[in-house]
Motif scaffolding. Structure first.
Motif, PDB file in Angstrom:
ATOM      1  N   ASN A  32      -9.926  18.417 -10.860  1.00 17.22           N
ATOM      2  CA  ASN A  32      -8.572  18.427 -11.421  1.00 17.22           C
ATOM      3  C   ASN A  32      -7.535  17.960 -10.405  1.00 17.22           C
ATOM      4  O   ASN A  32      -6.501  17.389 -10.774  1.00 17.22           O
ATOM      5  N   ARG A  35      -7.164  14.341 -10.695  1.00 17.54           N
ATOM      6  CA  ARG A  35      -6.349  13.953 -11.845  1.00 17.54           C
ATOM      7  C   ARG A  35      -4.865  14.169 -11.543  1.00 17.54           C
ATOM      8  O   ARG A  35      -4.014  13.404 -11.989  1.00 17.54           O
ATOM      9  N   ASP A  36      -4.554  15.230 -10.775  1.00 17.54           N
ATOM     10  CA  ASP A  36      -3.165  15.446 -10.354  1.00 17.54           C
ATOM     11  C   ASP A  36      -2.641  14.263  -9.552  1.00 17.54           C
ATOM     12  O   ASP A  36      -1.471  13.889  -9.660  1.00 17.54           O
ATOM     13  N   ARG A  39      -1.642  11.682 -12.017  1.00 21.01           N
ATOM     14  CA  ARG A  39      -0.538  12.115 -12.877  1.00 21.01           C
ATOM     15  C   ARG A  39       0.789  12.104 -12.130  1.00 21.01           C
ATOM     16  O   ARG A  39       1.831  11.712 -12.672  1.00 21.01           O
TER      17      ARG A  39
END
Length: 410
Positions: A32, A35-36, A39
């Motif tokens: 994750n 993915r941060d 983003r």
């Protein structure tokens, strides 16, 4: 910058729900965080992780080879030979029977980082491989790495052994870890039981590449305001090196021993040790005596800082004669110190926003992950704060640390 480790050993596809065990790859656990990065465009930020850890007990036999005393070295060897369960704990005061950070086994990676590290030939190789995996997964440019159980040495029942262990660890870390990865930095632990040994430690390691400051492990019974420590602070100020106070847990002091839950002791002990040291630090005028000494409070969260500002100011206005060295209220000195973000108590946006305003977070707060501990924070934790502008986020994620530690971009 060191190239990212190949990921050929990882599965290409993942099930929607994946069990995490002690053998799960760090890059899987931190998926994750990757993915941060996309983003929040974190690849465009300079990110410094001011507080992370490695599992130094995995390399403990190597560390003990750096003991100066032949008597202690032989004692450790006898312990490891005759008591196999002590092979990675010899001479240490770490209480494995009371280790509860893994939440009774529900967060197992805290208990052991037993993932495969193909090609490693020594404990140091493995340590560096694991650090690189976490850094790459979290898009971290520079990571300040500390030991884990070694942070308990301030409560060692034999202070001379604590001093010897810290000296051995410092020599091992600077000779075996730092040369393997230029992105890794450290603040070396001071053998605080012995002020002369602290000065010797600074003299030995202050000019070593990768050593960017020195650390006091906060769980201890020594008062940081004692006159015996003034030459230590003066030397750090002279060299322009920060001093950090790293908090830790203790379930056996006069306060936490009355608590029947680890949650309770964890909530309080990580805070009260730094509250005690900061109170002595400020009220005894250490910032006045050493105005150029940069001071960092590590792994205590943030909620306690506004409380201490208000409480100490209140007491100071009524009893200024008890703090004759101060020329300003305590809160003003506190705003000129530095704090690390983890664990950031984000349960109420308004309270957190007020806390960051009170401490002047864009200029005083530095991101920290505390990886691989169970309550770690990824950089996206800072990047997603709705009440900070981009300049503040960039400062907290790395630019303030760049200035504090005089870092060059990796």
């Amino acid at each position: 910058m060191t190239a990212t480790e190949p990921r050929s050993d990882l599965r290409v596809t993942r099930p929607s729900t994946q069990e995490i065990t002690t053998r799960t790859d760090s890059r899987e656990i931190l998926a994750n965080a990757r993915r941060d990065t996309e983003r929040h465009h974190l690849q465009d930020y300079f990110i410094v992780d001011v507080d992370s850890h490695h599992v130094e007990l995995d390399s403990w036999p190597e560390v003990l080879e750096h003991l100066d005393s032949p008597v202690l070295k032989d004692t450790a060897a006898q312990m490891m030979r005759n008591w196999p369960q002590a092979s990675h704990l010899a001479l240490h005061n770490h209480p494995p029977g009371l280790t509860m950070q893994d939440v009774s086994g529900r967060i197992p990676h805290q208990a052991a980082l037993a993932e495969d590290t193909p090609g490693t030939t020594s404990g140091a190789d493995r340590d560096v491989t694991l650090v690189r995996r976490a850094m790459d997964a979290m898009s971290i440019d520079v990571q300040v790495v500390f030991p884990q159980p070694m942070l308990e040495t301030g409560l060692h029942p034999q202070p001379h052994v604590a001093t010897a262990l810290l000296q051995a660890y410092n020599r091992w870390f600077t000779s075996e870890i730092l040369p393997r990865e230029p992105r890794v930095k450290t603040m070396l632990g001071l053998p605080f039981e012995d002020p002369d040994a602290c000065l010797a430690t600074i003299e030995e390691f202050a000019d070593h590449p990768g050593v960017i400051g020195f650390l006091v492990t906060s769980q201890r019974h020594a008062g940081v305001h004692r006159n015996a420590y003034m030459p230590v602070y003066a030397e750090l100020e002279r060299r322009g090196l920060p001093i950090g106070f790293h908090a830790g847990p203790n379930q056996a002091d006069t306060m936490t021993s009355t608590m029947n839950k680890f949650l309770s002791a964890h909530a309080m002990s990580f805070v009260t040790c730094n509250m005690t040291h900061l109170t002595n630090w400020v009220i005894n005028g250490i910032p006045e005596r050493f105005p150029g000494l940069k001071t960092i409070w590590i792994e205590s969260g943030l909620a306690w800082v506004p409380f201490m500002m208000q409480r100490l100011d209140h007491e100071y206005y009524m009893r200024q004669s008890d703090a004759p060295l101060l020329t300003r209220p305590p809160s003003q000195y506190m705003r000129e110190m530095f704090y690390t973000s983890q664990p950031m108590e984000w349960t109420d946006d308004k309270l957190l926003a007020a806390t960051l305003e009170a401490i002047d977070a864009p200029n005083s707060l530095m991101y920290s992950s505390d990886w691989p501990h169970w309550d770690f924070d990824v950089p996206g934790r800072i990047a997603s704060l709705p009440f900070l502008d981009d300049a503040a986020k960039r400062n907290i994620l790395g630019e303030t640390a760049r200035r504090v530690f005089d870092l060059e971009k990796a």
